[in-house]
Design an enzyme around this catalytic site. Sequence first.
Site, PDB file in Angstrom:
ATOM      1  N   LYS A  32      91.176  32.801  61.388  1.00  0.00           N
ATOM      2  CA  LYS A  32      90.458  32.896  62.657  1.00  0.00           C
ATOM      3  C   LYS A  32      91.242  32.202  63.759  1.00  0.00           C
ATOM      4  O   LYS A  32      92.077  31.317  63.535  1.00  0.00           O
ATOM      5  CB  LYS A  32      89.059  32.284  62.542  1.00  0.00           C
ATOM      6  CG  LYS A  32      88.999  30.792  62.204  1.00  0.00           C
ATOM      7  CD  LYS A  32      89.151  29.853  63.379  1.00  0.00           C
ATOM      8  CE  LYS A  32      89.007  28.388  62.978  1.00  0.00           C
ATOM      9  NZ  LYS A  32      89.379  27.451  64.075  1.00  0.00           N
TER      10      LYS A  32
ATOM     11  N   ASP B 113      82.944  26.887  59.361  1.00  0.00           N
ATOM     12  CA  ASP B 113      83.614  28.154  59.659  1.00  0.00           C
ATOM     13  C   ASP B 113      83.343  29.237  58.619  1.00  0.00           C
ATOM     14  O   ASP B 113      83.654  30.410  58.856  1.00  0.00           O
ATOM     15  CB  ASP B 113      85.132  27.952  59.749  1.00  0.00           C
ATOM     16  CG  ASP B 113      85.552  27.091  60.922  1.00  0.00           C
ATOM     17  OD1 ASP B 113      84.807  27.032  61.917  1.00  0.00           O
ATOM     18  OD2 ASP B 113      86.627  26.476  60.851  1.00  0.00           O
TER      19      ASP B 113
END
Length: 312
Positions: free
Chosen positions: A18, A145
Amino acid sequence: MTSVLELPAAVTVRAPAKVNLELFVGPLLDDGYHALSTVYQAVGIHDDVTAAESNEWGCSVRGRDADKVPTDESNLALRAALALAEHTGGQDPVHLSIHKQIPVAGGMAGGSADAAAALVACDALWGTALPKEELEEIAAGIGSDVPFLLHGGTCVGSGRGEVVTPVLAKGAYHWVFVPSAATGLSTPKVYSAFDRRTAGTEVQDPRPSTALMSALRSGDPAALAPVLDNDLQADAIALQPAIGELIEAAMGFGALAAIVSGSGPTVAMLASGAEGAIDLAVALTASGVAGDVLRATGPTQGAHVLPTVRAS
């Protein structure tokens, strides 16, 4: 319900890295974490995790930075598998084989990607078929996350980052990543520096910016570039000035924008397109500014099962 006879002996799942398009840090919460508002984008640098039947729990790691990844129960993928087993009432042990391409400790959520992949792989291997909402609940207990890496795409993260809401985003974005601009830059150090810098000031509750949402709807990298933002960037640069030097060099070589991903030290550079990304990567390496350069596009899908290749 999946029949026992239909269950596979091994399942491989791919999960992306990410980049944080924006990261706004709010006040410190009672649990010791900060309130966050972030916009995640999944990018095409992946780790693959294979969950296979085994007589005992364990994991092994190969590929990029493999020597930096623990293989005991502190490994996030193994923790995720054990958490799923407990949540579903106990399951037979698995061995997790992790093939890494995502840089370790670089602000790109490689460990969280492995955890998301392990959840999806074990869910398929055991035939537990949990609803996505339940997997997300388990994922949030592993790391902030991890729920996003189950989703992929482009999403707003709130709370500690674990409450994920998809965002309407058009187009594809071309990124160049330099993961090794600094060493010894830990997430706690960066947040501590943020706390020292903001001590005595009123830190506002964070919320996503309308400018970023509008830029994502346009699908235009030139519109996205000026609204990328990270509240932790100044602190990462203060701790490791080489990060600031890299950002300055990237802009000189034609990047539309360059920003610290998460708490760093990886620097994410937005290019105008595929050719622009190639030119930027070549300039960084040819100049000696960076020796380790990765290119990827985003957004891409979250953790997903790879098809089984059967021998003919």
